[in-house]
Design an enzyme around this catalytic site. Structure first.
Site, short mmCIF file in Angstrom:
data_model
loop_
_atom_site.label_atom_id
_atom_site.label_comp_id
_atom_site.label_asym_id
_atom_site.label_seq_id
_atom_site.Cartn_x
_atom_site.Cartn_y
_atom_site.Cartn_z
N HIS A 41 -19.25 7.32 35.66
CA HIS A 41 -20.10 6.14 35.58
C HIS A 41 -21.17 6.25 36.66
CE1 HIS A 41 -19.61 2.10 33.35
NE2 HIS A 41 -19.72 3.08 32.52
N HIS A 65 -25.14 11.65 25.77
CA HIS A 65 -23.92 10.99 26.23
C HIS A 65 -22.87 10.91 25.11
CE1 HIS A 65 -21.82 8.39 29.08
NE2 HIS A 65 -21.47 7.64 28.05
#
Lengths: 84, 736
Positions: B99, B53
């Protein structure tokens, strides 16, 4: 007939902006001793059944599926026999 | 609150290292950088910074192939957000993020904090957020759990966006079984600033203060970045700390305070604390400025008791900012923060030694060369292999599907199909008019916003058809960019730059990595041909549920500029008697279409073709025709093909105008109506403009045909479709 009282609250470490806003509001009204406010939900669920075990099994599922989100919330409940 | 003792630092074993998502090779590399064994806090820091990430280890080699420069590009990838020059001394700042994982386990807060996070990326650069776009992908809406996710995500976005006063102006939503259990929640934010206000996330001067403001730090979201780098499984449901709760009112205060700080020129660098919180913001700002940074964790405002340095460094509590402030400006900084009822906490200073030094309780708990954390992050060369399914699916001949016996119900069913149906039930929950700049609102091909004080407008669109990318990742990647550009062109704009969010499965699987690599190649090629550089974006891997990856879904956010308000063009028909013109190539098959998916419940056939040169020319004709004042409406053909585009153009006309269409009889009608060939635009023009429009197309060597007339109150296509506009409306407004 069974009454269930379900309390849903945020887990201790999860931020509670609503609770914080109420705490700040209380402080601004000069309540200086408030150290924490947390906001939760309270459900009253009535069941057309006298089978406590079955009701509890259903309620457990309801809590996980809809009434709370187990990822950020805890729940607890009490069952009461009621007449009407 | 129950008393919690601080975690005593566990001994570092290989098991602990692997629990942190680090390989033995990574661990040896850490020891090499430090010249010793890491402490537990240091292990945590490396673990988050070296997660997929944060450090893009699987993707960074490929991302480097994107075109990222151009005359208008003021800031490309690598900062909080990309910055594009739109002239008149103004710049647009925009970025998209995902998200997905938080929204899968807590849809409301997951989506809300996604909105909060992307907003911070924009205002940290010095820009006021002026618009949000939300590309969403959900599972089959007939499954109850998916509906729960849909409702939670949409209210999460609406509540946060509405609270902070940023309009949600566009988005797109697809429904497919492929996204069951792993929705894609992408959020894009667009901001506007004076070019002079551009502020970077960089620590430049030794001795400057490191200032923390915003919410206190709690135990929430510890290892969120690591969580985003894992596949979802049954027990993700039970994971405690990876989801945070958003506080939009605080978000609004730090937005205003940050813009005040930047305009007062009292900070030299600023970064929000998003994924990997305090860790990421400190070491990245120090690294970019080739400086060191020293902070004392005892100065961090804490919401929970007895937090360990490990927890403080890794917490992902929302709405927190870190600014670098020159010593002589600290009083002004404090004054501005106080005005917004924010506490100004000095955590430490910028140093010259290049080290990120973290103190806690008077002890040094971490000391790492700051630049090395990001510069030396691991790079994985993943294996790619052409997936076996491609052969099987693309061999399918869509012509084997029987044409519908009756086209009226076929069109109505398609219009009511969740992916195609109107998303009014979604966007009416969003405030799209706040700030009062929205000229073309949701429900059109692209949104148009005015830039107050100028003649300029900007057009925004986001697109990404995962089905096409699944059937052919390279072509699918190209189409994603082409369609986003076409949408913007149809409003009268010139597309100038993109941001992206690349949503894929587990990159360690060669099939998935093939999809990723091919999509990247397609996006890069299309961006070069259409002259829309990449200004940044986000990669989200591990979008899988129970071992099945979602469709490879790159989403492109396109920015276009309209210099003259007269060019702004609606997508719905305008006047009775206008000619309807179809620009672009002939459709040849039904492959990859929503029509096939709706009828057969499978994704099959060849992906629609994409010839970038044709695409560029079609867009050029549309743009020039609009500027010449020839075009009354323009609408891009996409999901559902020509029939759906015509129906939408009728429905979007203010007077609910009908249309009479005559199609070429040689072509199978179902293919002509529902095939999703690319590079096509449906236009309407006054009869007196028709010749000039045809002539313009001819000059560019683009096929253009007059296919009908705006007329009456019904949609009539050959002798096959004859429906009242009211019935189209009813079908189109079906809520899944």
């Amino acid at each position: 007939m069974i009454h269930a009282k379900v309390h849903v609250t945020l887990k201790p470490d999860v931020m509670d902006p609503q609770g914080l806003a109420v705490k700040n509001a209380l402080e601004s009204l000069d309540y200086k001793t408030v150290s924490r406010v947390s906001i939760g939900k309270y459900f009253l669920v009535d069941f057309d059944s006298s089978d406590r075990e079955a009701v509890e099994a259903d309620l457990e599922k309801m809590c996980k599926q809809l009434l709370s989100n187990p990822v950020i919330e805890n729940y607890r409940y009490q069952l009461e026999d009621g007449t009407q | 609150m129950p008393e919690r003792t601080p975690l005593s630092d566990p001994a570092i074993t290989m098991e602990l290292v692997s629990d942190h998502g680090l390989s033995e090779e990574d661990y040896n590399h850490i020891k090499e950088i430090l010249g010793r064994e890491p402490s537990f806090t240091e292990l945590g820091i490396f673990s988050v910074m070296w997660s997929e990430h944060c450090c893009y280890k699987s993707s960074k080699l490929l991302l480097k192939t994107f075109p990222t420069s151009g005359q208008r590009i003021l800031q490309g990838p690598g900062e909080n957000a990309g910055v594009v020059d739109i002239g008149d001394g103004l710049a647009v700042v925009f970025k998209m993020e995902s998200h997905n994982h938080p929204s899968a386990v807590e849809p409301y807060q997951g989506a809300a904090t996604g909105v909060g996070g992307i907003l911070r990326d924009i205002f940290t650069m010095g820009a006021r957020p002026i618009a949000m776009l939300n590309p969403l992908r959900f599972g089959n809406p007939s499954i109850a759990w998916n509906r729960y996710i849909v409702n939670g995500v949409i209210s999460g976005i609406a509540d946060y966006g509405n609270c902070v006063g940023v309009p949600t102006v566009a988005g797109d939503i697809y429904f497919s079984d492929s996204y069951n259990g792993n929705p894609l929640v992408n959020v894009m934010c667009v901001g506007l600033m004076d070019k002079k206000d551009m502020t970077l996330a960089c620590a430049r001067t030794s001795g400057s203060y490191v200032v923390y403001y915003g919410n206190a730090t709690g135990r929430d979201g510890i290892h969120g970045a690591t969580f985003a780098s894992e596949e979802l499984s049954e027990d993700s449901q039970e994971r405690r700390s990876a989801v945070q709760v958003g506080d939009p009112f605080m978000g609004k205060r730090i937005l205003e305070a940050t813009l005040d700080l930047i305009r007062a020129r009292v900070v030299e660098g600023i970064q929000d604390m998003g994924a990997a919180g305090l860790t990421c913001s400190t070491c990245e700002m120090a690294g970019r400025g080739a400086k060191g940074i020293e902070i004392d964790l005892d100065c961090v405002p804490q919401r929970a008791e007895n937090m360990s340095p490990y927890e403080l460094m890794l917490s992902e509590s929302q709405e927190r900012m870190l600014a670098i402030c020159p010593r002589d400006k600290i009083d002004q900084v404090r004054e501005i923060l106080t005005k917004w009822d924010l506490e100004c906490c000095i955590l430490g200073t910028v140093t010259d030694d290049g080290l990120m030094r973290v103190k806690h309780g008077g002890r040094v708990v971490a000391e790492i060369p700051a630049a090395k954390i990001s510069d030396d992050s691991p790079v994985c060369r993943r294996e790619a292999r052409t997936p076996e399914y491609l052969n099987r699916l693309t061999k399918f001949d869509p012509a084997a599907v029987e044409p519908p016996a009756d086209y009226n119900p076929a069109l109505l069913e398609l219009l009511a199909f969740p992916t195609i149906a109107s998303k009014r039930w979604v966007y009416e929950q969003y405030d799209h008019m706040v700030q009062t700049n929205t000229v073309v609102s949701p429900g059109h091909s692209a949104a148009v916003l005015r830039i107050k004080g100028t003649n300029k407008h900007i057009a925004l669109s986001c697109d990404g058809n995962g089905m096409y990318c699944y059937l052919n990742p390279y072509i699918g990647g190209m189409i994603t960019v082409a369609e986003a550009a076409r949408n913007v062109v149809c409003t009268g704009a010139e597309p100038i730059a993109i941001t992206n969010c690349l949503n894929f499965g587990n990159p360690e699987k060669p099939d998935i990595f093939h999809q990723f690599a091919e999509c990247i190649r397609g996006i890069g090629d299309a961006c070069r041909e259409l002259n829309t550089p990449v200004t940044g974006g986000n990669v989200s891997f591990y979008n899988e549920n129970q071992g099945e990856a979602v469709f490879p879904t790159p989403v492109i956010g396109m920015l276009g500029v309209i210099d003259d308000p007269q060019w702004i063009t609606p997508s719905g028909f305008q006047d009775e008697g206008d000619c309807i013109v179809l620009l672009g190539p002939e459709v040849t098959h039904l492959g990859g279409s929503q029509y096939l998916y709706q009828r057969m419940k499978v994704v099959v056939g060849p992906c629609p073709e994409m010839h970038l040169e044709t695409e560029r020319k079609v867009q050029a004709v549309c743009r020039e025709a609009i500027r010449a004042g020839l075009v009354k409406s323009a609408h891009d053909l996409s999901e559902g093909g020509l029939a759906v585009a015509v129906a939408e153009a009728c429905l979007r006309s203010e007077r609910q105008l009908g249309a009479v269409i005559t199609m070429n009889a040689q072509l199978r009608l179902d293919i002509a109506l529902f095939g999703e060939a690319q590079s096509r635009i449906l236009m309407s023009c006054a009869p007196s403009s028709l010749d000039s429009l045809m002539q313009l197309a001819k000059v560019h060597n683009v096929t253009a045909r007059k296919i009908g007339t705006v007329r009456g109150e019904r949609l009539i296509i050959n002798r096959s479709v004859d429906l009242s506009i009211a019935s189209l409306q009813e079908a189109h407004h079906t809520v899944p």
